[in-house]
Scaffold this motif. Structure first.
Motif, PDB file in Angstrom:
ATOM      1  N   UNK A 164       0.785  -1.075  -0.019  1.00  0.00           N
ATOM      2  CA  UNK A 164       0.094  -0.035   0.112  1.00  0.00           C
ATOM      3  C   UNK A 164       0.678   1.206  -0.013  1.00  0.00           C
ATOM      4  N   UNK A 165       0.577   2.287  -0.981  1.00  0.00           N
ATOM      5  CA  UNK A 165       1.280   3.155  -0.932  1.00  0.00           C
ATOM      6  C   UNK A 165       0.485   4.624  -0.280  1.00  0.00           C
ATOM      7  N   UNK A 166       1.112   4.987   0.764  1.00  0.00           N
ATOM      8  CA  UNK A 166       0.459   6.100   1.415  1.00  0.00           C
ATOM      9  C   UNK A 166       1.043   7.355   1.111  1.00  0.00           C
ATOM     10  N   UNK A 167       0.217   8.444   0.751  1.00  0.00           N
ATOM     11  CA  UNK A 167       0.426   9.815   0.275  1.00  0.00           C
ATOM     12  C   UNK A 167      -0.403  10.707   1.078  1.00  0.00           C
ATOM     13  N   UNK A 168       0.305  11.962   1.014  1.00  0.00           N
ATOM     14  CA  UNK A 168      -0.203  13.223   1.666  1.00  0.00           C
ATOM     15  C   UNK A 168      -1.018  13.725   0.790  1.00  0.00           C
ATOM     16  N   UNK A 169      -2.203  14.101   0.911  1.00  0.00           N
ATOM     17  CA  UNK A 169      -2.780  14.771  -0.101  1.00  0.00           C
ATOM     18  C   UNK A 169      -3.226  16.106   0.126  1.00  0.00           C
ATOM     19  N   UNK A 170      -2.369  16.879   1.055  1.00  0.00           N
ATOM     20  CA  UNK A 170      -2.244  18.187   1.383  1.00  0.00           C
ATOM     21  C   UNK A 170      -2.041  19.120   0.012  1.00  0.00           C
ATOM     22  N   UNK A 171      -2.608  20.165   0.075  1.00  0.00           N
ATOM     23  CA  UNK A 171      -2.592  21.192  -1.156  1.00  0.00           C
ATOM     24  C   UNK A 171      -1.756  22.625  -0.444  1.00  0.00           C
ATOM     25  N   UNK A 172      -0.505  22.997  -1.060  1.00  0.00           N
ATOM     26  CA  UNK A 172      -0.045  24.185  -0.621  1.00  0.00           C
ATOM     27  C   UNK A 172      -1.056  25.449  -1.015  1.00  0.00           C
ATOM     28  N   UNK A 173      -0.978  26.473   0.048  1.00  0.00           N
ATOM     29  CA  UNK A 173      -1.739  27.456  -0.225  1.00  0.00           C
ATOM     30  C   UNK A 173      -0.509  28.543  -0.608  1.00  0.00           C
ATOM     31  N   UNK A 174      -0.984  29.500  -1.606  1.00  0.00           N
ATOM     32  CA  UNK A 174       0.028  30.880  -1.815  1.00  0.00           C
ATOM     33  C   UNK A 174       0.388  31.614  -0.753  1.00  0.00           C
ATOM     34  N   UNK A 175       1.020  31.109   0.449  1.00  0.00           N
ATOM     35  CA  UNK A 175       1.059  31.606   1.740  1.00  0.00           C
ATOM     36  C   UNK A 175       1.824  32.934   2.084  1.00  0.00           C
ATOM     37  N   UNK A 176       2.887  33.338   1.011  1.00  0.00           N
ATOM     38  CA  UNK A 176       3.645  34.477   1.126  1.00  0.00           C
ATOM     39  C   UNK A 176       2.910  35.750   0.732  1.00  0.00           C
ATOM     40  N   UNK A 177       2.716  36.436   1.626  1.00  0.00           N
ATOM     41  CA  UNK A 177       2.151  37.852   1.245  1.00  0.00           C
ATOM     42  C   UNK A 177       2.992  39.094   1.667  1.00  0.00           C
ATOM     43  N   UNK A 178       3.186  39.965   0.827  1.00  0.00           N
ATOM     44  CA  UNK A 178       4.015  41.241   0.925  1.00  0.00           C
ATOM     45  C   UNK A 178       3.183  42.409   1.193  1.00  0.00           C
ATOM     46  N   UNK A 179       3.304  42.961   2.234  1.00  0.00           N
ATOM     47  CA  UNK A 179       2.457  44.119   2.482  1.00  0.00           C
ATOM     48  C   UNK A 179       3.235  45.403   2.843  1.00  0.00           C
ATOM     49  N   UNK A 185       4.222  54.593   6.384  1.00  0.00           N
ATOM     50  CA  UNK A 185       5.661  54.856   6.181  1.00  0.00           C
ATOM     51  C   UNK A 185       6.242  54.344   4.839  1.00  0.00           C
ATOM     52  N   UNK A 186       5.503  53.414   4.273  1.00  0.00           N
ATOM     53  CA  UNK A 186       5.948  52.807   3.065  1.00  0.00           C
ATOM     54  C   UNK A 186       6.934  51.671   3.379  1.00  0.00           C
ATOM     55  N   UNK A 187       6.956  51.271   4.767  1.00  0.00           N
ATOM     56  CA  UNK A 187       7.873  50.024   5.150  1.00  0.00           C
ATOM     57  C   UNK A 187       6.958  48.807   4.788  1.00  0.00           C
ATOM     58  N   UNK A 188       7.854  47.761   4.477  1.00  0.00           N
ATOM     59  CA  UNK A 188       7.292  46.501   3.997  1.00  0.00           C
ATOM     60  C   UNK A 188       7.296  45.542   4.945  1.00  0.00           C
ATOM     61  N   UNK A 189       6.575  44.601   4.780  1.00  0.00           N
ATOM     62  CA  UNK A 189       6.413  43.407   5.794  1.00  0.00           C
ATOM     63  C   UNK A 189       6.103  42.073   4.922  1.00  0.00           C
ATOM     64  N   UNK A 190       6.861  40.912   5.365  1.00  0.00           N
ATOM     65  CA  UNK A 190       6.629  39.663   4.619  1.00  0.00           C
ATOM     66  C   UNK A 190       5.871  38.770   5.755  1.00  0.00           C
ATOM     67  N   UNK A 191       4.806  38.287   5.009  1.00  0.00           N
ATOM     68  CA  UNK A 191       3.964  37.463   6.087  1.00  0.00           C
ATOM     69  C   UNK A 191       4.037  35.897   5.424  1.00  0.00           C
TER      70      UNK A 191
END
Length: 341
Positions: free
Chosen positions: A55-70, A75-81
């Protein structure tokens, strides 16, 4: 055991920056633990390594586009989330960079339809709680605003987002891909089924630990991250049925392996369940469920290298890695694969 015991030299040029043009055309190193022998092949050779009844056991999770630049409007300062885990409603646990500037009450503009408000700290270094404010359907907004959270050692732009997803990715929620599964194509999976190998899906949302190095010298002192898992009753029954009939449990990736080892009792019975796991597998661990493992090549001194070393020994695994370096295998997320039999 010390973290430094798991160090190995890796030439920079062996870190894969882009996916293999065809998923299943990547290379495959096969390590036979019984006689400590190594074979060099291509990933489609996995078909010959699997047997009817396995039996082949696999992980069916899906990656979300989790990197956000704000951007902070004042001030114009940036933050990565980097979104790690949804808490309640629109509140998330995330990593911020630079974390010291992410003050509670500060709101960052990400796009015209999405902002992020910092709520406070988490127990994790660099971790923050944020609230995402948006208009429209969240998944669609995130798809438009976010970037794929590639590891920091990948510096080239990913042209096709789907190449950082497995072909069977389904359940959204990961901050990184279960990369051992990236080598499979639908065609190869069909051939595996035709051979009499069952394919079973379980779930582990890959989270903080993927981005967190081991910073202590004694590995027992490393605080392992917690990740959400789900194993259905049907999945548990299929795995238990295969094992009772003499089949092997072959895990696709360390995420599948850690999930199974979390839900398997001392008698080797897999139990369904939903929860959080912070299991930390190191040499000396006795595996209760995993008979064989498909995995990529992992970073020096990482928890994942410690896990694969537990399947044989640290000395054996480092010797296998030395062979992989000598033979110019490609390493890490977009790199080649290994089958530990």
């Amino acid at each position: 055991m010390k973290t430094s015991d798991f160090y190995y030299d890796l030439p920079q040029e062996l870190i894969a920056q882009t996916p293999c043009p065809k998923r299943s055309a990547s290379r495959l190193l096969i390590y036979h633990r019984a006689n400590r022998s190594i074979e060099d092949g291509v990933f489609t050779d996995i078909l010959e390594q699997l047997h009817p009844g396995d039996v082949l056991v696999r992980n069916n999770t899906r990656v979300i586009p989790a990197r956000l630049i704000g951007t902070r409007p004042e001030t114009g300062g940036t933050m990565e989330f980097l979104l790690l885990r949804r808490q309640t409603g629109d509140e998330w646990e995330c990593l911020c960079r630079p974390a010291k500037r992410a003050k509670p009450g500060t709101t960052y503009r990400i796009t015209d339809e999405l902002t992020a408000t910092v709520l406070g700290d988490t127990k994790t270094e660099g971790g923050k709680r944020i609230r995402l404010n948006y208009t429209g359907i969240f998944e669609e907004v995130l798809d438009r605003a976010g970037q794929m959270p590639l590891p920091p050692y990948i510096t080239e732009r990913l042209e096709d987002r789907e190449r950082y997803q497995t072909v069977y990715a389904k359940e959204r929620g990961s901050a990184a891909a279960p990369t051992a599964g990236l080598h499979f194509t639908e065609e190869l999976l069909d051939r595996i089924r035709e051979k009499g190998v069952a394919i079973v899906d379980i779930l582990l949302h890959v989270g903080l630990g993927t981005f967190r190095p081991v910073s202590v010298e004694n590995i027992e002192d490393h605080p392992m991250h917690s990740e959400h898992y789900e194993v259905t009753e049907a999945a548990a029954e299929a795995i238990n049925r295969a094992r009772s009939a003499g089949g092997r449990i072959v895990c696709v990736g360390t995420t599948s392996a850690r999930t199974l080892e979390t839900v398997t009792d001392e008698q080797g019975i897999v139990h369904p369940g939903v929860g959080e796991t912070s299991i930390f597998i190191t040499p000396g661990y006795r595996f209760k469920a995993v008979d064989a493992l498909i995995t990529n090549f992992h970073l020096p001194e990482s928890t994942l290298l410690m896990l694969v070393s537990a399947l044989c020994s640290r000395e054996e695994m480092l010797a296998v890695y030395e062979h992989a370096v000598r033979e110019r295998y490609r390493f890490f997320s977009f790199g080649d694969a290994m089958f530990i039999a």
